[in-house]
Design an enzyme around this catalytic site. Structure first.
Site, PDB file in Angstrom:
ATOM      1  N   GLU A 223      -4.025   2.537   2.046  1.00 55.03           N
ATOM      2  CA  GLU A 223      -3.639   1.667   3.155  1.00 55.03           C
ATOM      3  C   GLU A 223      -4.533   1.894   4.358  1.00 55.03           C
ATOM      4  O   GLU A 223      -4.195   2.674   5.259  1.00 55.03           O
ATOM      5  CB  GLU A 223      -2.177   1.902   3.541  1.00 55.03           C
ATOM      6  CG  GLU A 223      -1.192   1.405   2.500  1.00 55.03           C
ATOM      7  CD  GLU A 223       0.254   1.430   2.987  1.00 55.03           C
ATOM      8  OE1 GLU A 223       0.524   1.966   4.082  1.00 55.03           O
ATOM      9  OE2 GLU A 223       1.112   0.912   2.247  1.00 55.03           O
TER      10      GLU A 223
ATOM     11  N   GLU B 110       1.569  -1.042  -4.414  1.00 56.70           N
ATOM     12  CA  GLU B 110       2.729  -0.306  -3.896  1.00 56.70           C
ATOM     13  C   GLU B 110       3.638  -1.270  -3.161  1.00 56.70           C
ATOM     14  O   GLU B 110       3.170  -2.125  -2.419  1.00 56.70           O
ATOM     15  CB  GLU B 110       2.262   0.798  -2.921  1.00 56.70           C
ATOM     16  CG  GLU B 110       3.407   1.565  -2.275  1.00 56.70           C
ATOM     17  CD  GLU B 110       2.926   2.522  -1.185  1.00 56.70           C
ATOM     18  OE1 GLU B 110       1.967   3.290  -1.418  1.00 56.70           O
ATOM     19  OE2 GLU B 110       3.507   2.478  -0.083  1.00 56.70           O
TER      20      GLU B 110
HETATM   21  C1  IDC Z   1       6.123   7.881   2.560  1.00 61.92           C
HETATM   22  C2  IDC Z   1       7.122   8.602   1.709  1.00 61.92           C
HETATM   23  C3  IDC Z   1       7.738   9.711   2.507  1.00 61.92           C
HETATM   24  C4  IDC Z   1       6.646  10.588   3.069  1.00 61.92           C
HETATM   25  C5  IDC Z   1       5.677   9.769   3.867  1.00 61.92           C
HETATM   26  C6  IDC Z   1       4.540  10.587   4.451  1.00 61.92           C
HETATM   27  O1  IDC Z   1       8.087   7.698   1.235  1.00 61.92           O
HETATM   28  O2  IDC Z   1       8.619  10.475   1.694  1.00 61.92           O
HETATM   29  O3  IDC Z   1       7.212  11.600   3.885  1.00 61.92           O
HETATM   30  O4  IDC Z   1       5.149   8.749   3.046  1.00 61.92           O
HETATM   31  O5  IDC Z   1       3.429  10.610   3.668  1.00 61.92           O
HETATM   32  C7  IDC Z   1       3.461   3.554   2.757  1.00 61.92           C
HETATM   33  C8  IDC Z   1       2.615   4.657   2.220  1.00 61.92           C
HETATM   34  C9  IDC Z   1       3.456   5.724   1.592  1.00 61.92           C
HETATM   35  C10 IDC Z   1       4.757   5.935   2.347  1.00 61.92           C
HETATM   36  C11 IDC Z   1       5.564   4.646   2.246  1.00 61.92           C
HETATM   37  C12 IDC Z   1       6.945   4.744   2.924  1.00 61.92           C
HETATM   38  O6  IDC Z   1       1.616   4.201   1.322  1.00 61.92           O
HETATM   39  O7  IDC Z   1       2.698   6.912   1.561  1.00 61.92           O
HETATM   40  O8  IDC Z   1       5.455   6.961   1.717  1.00 61.92           O
HETATM   41  N1  IDC Z   1       4.797   3.574   2.830  1.00 61.92           N
HETATM   42  O9  IDC Z   1       6.819   5.008   4.297  1.00 61.92           O
HETATM   43  N2  IDC Z   1       3.032   2.416   3.265  1.00 61.92           N
HETATM   44  C13 IDC Z   1       4.084   1.719   3.704  1.00 61.92           C
HETATM   45  C14 IDC Z   1       5.223   2.432   3.435  1.00 61.92           C
END
Ligand code: IDC
Length: 486
Positions: A312, A404
């Site tokens: 991202e 994702e």
């Molecule tokens: C989130 C995980 C969470 C973690 C966080 C930090 O769900 O448990 O603590 O990352 O890395 C994304 C990202 C993805 C995120 C997810 C939800 O690609 O890494 O995971 N998210 O926030 N993009 C949009 C949402």
């Protein structure tokens, strides 16, 4: 606290299997006597990090054909333990370890080899075992050191051994997603299979493998392939947040092991270079080149690999992302020319929408490479009609891959938005856009498919293990694929 020094990745070769070292190893230690009696040859390769390791073992039968085998070895250090293993039934008593063949790899002809492995733990040191036995016979050697043994990765035309069906409820031969669809490629705005017909892959993303590796074991991956009938496993390898940058060799090895696990179950593997913070992918450009050079060389002959080069991007322009892509893609192509590569988009892979832009910046200035797709991500409780409209509009012009998405809010937590998730999934199905849902893990957050504590046990099927999100996603993913075959 001072941690014990991190042992580097190592390979121990027991007799004549030097040719099996296709994965570059920092140290190859030949056995003392490579000319000894025939029987078997073993390579033992580990990738270690503080307190843990992944071991990959290749067994080559140099004696008479066997139908069922037991490999034996002893750990040199009392703190070494086998955790979760694959492709064998594992046991440990004291330092003594046994690995018994399973249904699909028990028959080993003379000269045949098979690969097994496990995730283990260690305390003080993590030396490799020095002696191995196969059905009680010491694996002391090859007799013809001038003849290199067969490579562990057969050329693509070679049928099974290394792509056996899973040990439990295997899908009918030739009926897995990879067996049916083979090598993928981009055709127009679609992902096409080996018959040049558009397909949609539906599957799950891991959580960060630095945190939730214990959710990825034989039983959980069998459940994903056989009970969920998933086509795709996305391997989320964070670069920061205790990820790749802390142990490049170790994470590379863990990703490769998961590619193999997916392949053995007939699933595609999406290798996700999970950049997130910082959002500028060029911050990780050199790491990306190193990582993708390694994984593309190692997996070039496989048909099940798709490369996702930046999860991202955020806080950067499309021009910067495009420039990054045009530097990383040639590294992959040099090794694996026919693999599909997925490129992240502006504004957390929102096609620019979350930055107030739209897909025109990509349509007007696409990445200068072929066989490329573009990433779109959404979280159903946060991203609704205006995002859906842009996806539908862009999908007519750009090959899109939803690598994702969540059924919940963009935080990854909160309640499942069933209506929005259903609208999204119906749209993706209609447009044949492939997707991976965040996450196949048991983290206590709304997006996780498995209930907290699931990964501490051995059961991944049946009522009770799924969250609201997991139940919704399993229902959607397990419907028949009907992949075209002509
Ligand atoms: C989130 C995980 C969470 C973690 C966080 C930090 O769900 O448990 O603590 O990352 O890395 C994304 C990202 C993805 C995120 C997810 C939800 O690609 O890494 O995971 N998210 O926030 N993009 C949009 C949402």
């Amino acid at each position: 606290m001072k941690l014990p020094p991190r042992p580097s990745r190592r390979t121990l070769v027991m007799a004549g299997a030097v040719g099996a070292l296709t994965v570059a190893a920092s140290a190859a230690v030949p056995a003392a006597d490579a000319q000894a009696a025939t029987g078997c040859a073993v390579t033992y390769t580990t990738s270690s990090w503080s307190g843990g390791f992944t071991a990959t073992i290749t067994i080559r039968n140099l004696g008479d054909a066997v139908d069922g085998w037991t490999l034996g070895f002893a750990f040199p250090d009392t703190g070494q333990r086998v955790g979760q293993g694959w492709s064998a039934t594992w046991g440990q008593t004291g330092a003594a370890v046994t690995a018994r063949s399973v249904s699909w790899n028990g028959a080993l002809a003379t000269g045949a080899s098979t690969s097994i492995g496990f995730n283990g733990t260690w305390t003080a040191t993590n030396p490799a075992p020095t002696t191995f036995t196969l059905n009680g016979t010491a694996c002391t050697g090859a007799t013809t050191p001038t003849t290199p043994p067969a490579p562990t990765t057969p050329p693509p035309t070679t049928p099974p051994p290394t792509t056996p069906p899973p040990p439990t409820t295997p899908p009918p031969a030739g009926q897995t997603p990879v067996a049916i669809n083979g090598q993928l490629r981009v055709c127009g705005v679609n992902l096409c299979n080996q018959y040049d017909r558009p397909i949609q892959l539906r599957g799950m993303s891991t959580h960060g493998i630095q945190w939730f590796a214990h959710c990825l074991n034989d039983a959980s991956l069998d459940a994903l392939a056989d009970d969920w009938r998933a086509d795709l496993l996305r391997i989320a390898m964070y670069v920061q947040e205790d990820g790749y940058e802390t142990d490049p060799a170790g994470f590379t090895n863990r990703v490769n092991a998961l590619v193999d696990e997916a392949e053995q179950r007939g699933m595609y593997a999406l290798i996700d270079f999970h950049t997130l913070t910082p959002g500028d992918p060029t911050h990780n450009l050199e790491r990306a080149k190193t990582f993708f050079a390694a994984v593309s060389a190692r997996n070039a002959a496989k048909k099940n690999v798709v490369y996702e080069i930046a999860n991202e991007p955020n806080g950067v322009s499309w021009a910067t992302i495009k420039s990054y892509a045009e530097q990383v893609i040639p590294v992959i192509r040099a090794n694996d020319p026919d693999a599909v590569v997925v490129v992240g988009t502006r504004g957390w892979s929102s096609l620019g929408v979350s930055d107030g832009s739209n897909a025109n910046e990509i349509i007007d200035n696409p990445v200068n490479a072929t066989n490329v797709m573009y990433t779109f991500h959404f979280y159903a409780a946060s991203h609704r009609d205006n995002y859906r409209a842009e996806v539908e509009r862009a999908a007519a012009r750009l090959p899109l891959f939803v690598t994702e998405f969540g059924t919940v809010a963009y935080t990854g937590d909160g309640a499942v938005d069933v209506a929005s998730s259903t609208a999204w999934l119906d749209l993706l199905d209609r447009l044949k856009i492939s997707y991976a849902n965040w996450t196949y893990s048991d983290k206590a957050e709304g997006s996780a498919a498995l209930r907290p504590g699931t990964c501490a046990g051995g059961t991944y099927t049946g009522p009770g293990v799924l969250t609201t999100s997991g139940a919704l996603m399993r229902d959607r993913i397990r419907t028949p694929d009907n992949f075209p075959t002509a």
